[in-house]
Design an enzyme around this catalytic site. Structure first.
Site, short mmCIF file in Angstrom:
data_model
loop_
_atom_site.label_atom_id
_atom_site.label_comp_id
_atom_site.label_asym_id
_atom_site.label_seq_id
_atom_site.Cartn_x
_atom_site.Cartn_y
_atom_site.Cartn_z
CD GLU A 99 3.44 1.07 9.07
OE1 GLU A 99 3.46 0.72 7.87
OE2 GLU A 99 3.73 0.30 10.00
CD GLU A 131 1.48 -3.43 8.07
OE1 GLU A 131 2.16 -4.34 7.57
OE2 GLU A 131 1.21 -2.37 7.45
C1 BGP Z 1 4.31 -2.10 6.44
C2 BGP Z 1 5.22 -2.19 7.64
C3 BGP Z 1 6.30 -1.20 7.70
C4 BGP Z 1 6.74 -0.61 6.36
C5 BGP Z 1 5.61 -0.45 5.37
C6 BGP Z 1 6.08 -0.02 3.99
O1 BGP Z 1 3.98 -3.42 6.14
O2 BGP Z 1 4.47 -2.07 8.85
O3 BGP Z 1 7.34 -1.86 8.38
O4 BGP Z 1 7.80 -1.29 5.84
O5 BGP Z 1 4.88 -1.63 5.27
O6 BGP Z 1 6.38 -1.18 3.26
P1 BGP Z 1 7.74 -1.26 2.46
O7 BGP Z 1 8.81 -0.90 3.44
O8 BGP Z 1 7.82 -2.64 1.97
O9 BGP Z 1 7.65 -0.25 1.34
#
Ligand code: BGP
Length: 478
Positions: free
Chosen positions: A377, A183
């Site tokens: 993701e 990201e």
């Molecule tokens: C993205 C990241 C992940 C993961 C995901 C879910 O920004 O790449 O690391 O955390 O978000 O977000 P969260 O964990 O805040 O629910």
């Protein structure tokens, strides 16, 4: 829900994690402290993620979830066996820079750190699971923050190249899928979490962040170059937090703003995929009097070393408006400044749930880049409850995933070349945005709460067998 054959043979079904959100063992076997080890749970977290931090060491009064996380460092064999039971074809993970170079610029790499990932990759390969490796999933050694303010300094480009070459050389026979920065667009929104950057009093935010972005973009291109030289049969991609921006109305001003908000993220991928700075970025720099320092060789490095595929995360679409009333009343609180979309629902954490937006975003990215896409993701963070009989009936997660996978299948039928899908957090892990364990994504429940209490035992949820069947039928049965 059943579908005809839509997913290509060899589709890389799997799951995704990040070192700092699972490993724990934050100083074990020589690992150095990282920026993400300085993110406590609670109300302090957001400000620190945004770069407002002065003391670069843990505060004894705070709880830091990444310090132990779910102790994947010591449990990875058991966890990988569960992923194999689900039939994973691929598994996305990140290497923590500070396990390999504890201070970021150590003369020699930390052998114990190199060996840990060697053992991890061997365990995956034992189960015929393809490792998909993120070189930097937010982690930066604190020593580089103290000395250089991380990516604000050009120094990081050479150090990242040395780190990348070290792991390419070490793992060239075991890892064939790589991506550079997780990201990469998060840099603009959460600079300390995303890239270890401290925003000092009086700093020109855009100047600091776009200079840092340039350093990361050059570093990414150098890593692409090294990867192609050292592992000719490997593919290396970039990765963005994706989700199309919708205009709140058909007012051309709203439509134009939605395009600009998309370009805020596309900027990084345009450079990494097309190999040059787009005109709108040059205009932005000019309009904001930004003087981005570039070395003479940078332009050619960027042009000659573009990525092989586009990795992306999709959780939600986004919506924007030029109407101050809408902006004031409808904020959805996410880092991209999206407003609520009245046509779709939200998760318990206020994240928009828009399955069709997944199809829209995949088409948008493929139309723009015409390169293979890799969904690295996607998932639903939810408050899972354990029933009296010990089961966890996460039908809401199955529903979210079923609808999103169906839309991904539609995108593939639209002609979008998607090579794989690694759902986020196949096992419960630490939430990046909140540091909570109770924001659970997994097919596997981990007994640990937001304060670090629990046995860390693992337990299958209802979605475990559901996803196992999705993979077994190559997405025909969702
Ligand atoms: C993205 C990241 C992940 C993961 C995901 C879910 O920004 O790449 O690391 O955390 O978000 O977000 P969260 O964990 O805040 O629910």
């Amino acid at each position: 829900m059943t579908n005809n054959k839509r997913f290509p043979e060899g589709f890389l079904w799997g799951g995704a994690i990040a070192a700092n959100q699972v490993e724990g063992a934050y100083l074990e076997d020589g690992k150095g402290l990282t920026n993400v080890d300085l993110l406590p749970t609670g109300e302090k977290r957001r400000g620190i993620m945004e770069g407002h931090i002065t003391d670069l060491k843990p505060n004894p009064e705070d709880f830091y979830p990444s310090h132990e996380a779910i102790d994947f460092y010591h449990n990875y064999k058991e966890d990988i066996a569960l992923f194999a039971e689900m039939g994973f074809k691929s598994f996305r993970l990140s290497i923590s820079w500070a396990r390999i170079f504890p201070n970021g610029d150590d003369a020699a790499p930390n052998e114990a750190g190199l060996q840990f990932y060697d053992d991890l990759f061997d365990e995956l390969r034992k189960h015929n699971i393809e490792p998909v490796v993120t070189i930097a999933h937010f982690d930066v050694p604190v020593s580089l923050i103290e000395r250089y303010n991380s990516w604000e300094s050009r120094k990081l480009v050479d150090l990242f190249e040395k780190y990348s070459i070290t792991i390419f050389e070490r793992y060239k026979d075991k890892v064939k899928y790589w991506m550079t920065f997780n990201e990469i667009n998060m840099l603009l929104h959460l600079p300390f979490m995303g890239a270890g950057i401290v925003l000092k009093e009086g700093a020109n935010r855009d100047q600091v962040l776009y200079q840092a972005a340039h350093h990361q973009l050059v570093a990414s291109a150098k890593a692409v170059k090294a990867c192609h030289e050292i592992i000719p049969d490997a593919q290396i991609g970039c990765m963005l937090a994706a989700g199309m921006f919708y205009p709140y109305t058909s007012n051309p001003d709203d439509v134009f703003k939605a395009m600009e908000k998309d370009r805020e993220s596309f900027f990084f991928i345009d450079v990494q995929s097309r190999g040059e700075y787009p005109g709108y970025a040059k205009r932005f720099f000019k309009d904001h009097n930004l003087n981005i320092k570039m070395e003479p060789e940078d332009e050619q490095i960027l042009k000659d070393n573009t990525v092989d595929y586009i990795g992306f995360s999709y959780y939600s679409s986004r919506t924007t408006s030029t109407d101050p009333e809408v902006l004031k009343n409808a904020t959805s609180g996410n880092v991209f400044g999206s407003v609520s979309n009245p046509y779709v629902s939200k998760s318990e954490w206020g994240w928009t749930i828009d399955p069709k937006g997944f199809r829209i975003t995949a088409n948008q990215l493929y139309d723009r880049y015409q390169k293979p896409l890799f969904v690295v993701e996607n998932g639903l963070g939810a408050k899972d409850e354990i029933n009296a009989d010990g089961t966890i009936t996460d039908d809401y997660r199955i529903d979210y995933l079923k609808k999103h996978l169906n839309e991904m299948g539609e995108a593939i039928e639209d002609g979008v070349d998607i090579i794989g899908y690694t759902s986020w957090g196949p096992i419960d892990i630490v939430s990046a945005s909140t540091g909570e364990m109770k924001k659970r994504y997994g097919y596997i429940y981990v007994d640990r709460d937001n304060e670090g209490n629990g046995t860390l035992s693992r337990k299958k949820k209802k979605s475990f067998d559901w996803y196992k069947n999705v993979i077994a039928t190559n997405g025909e049965e969702l």
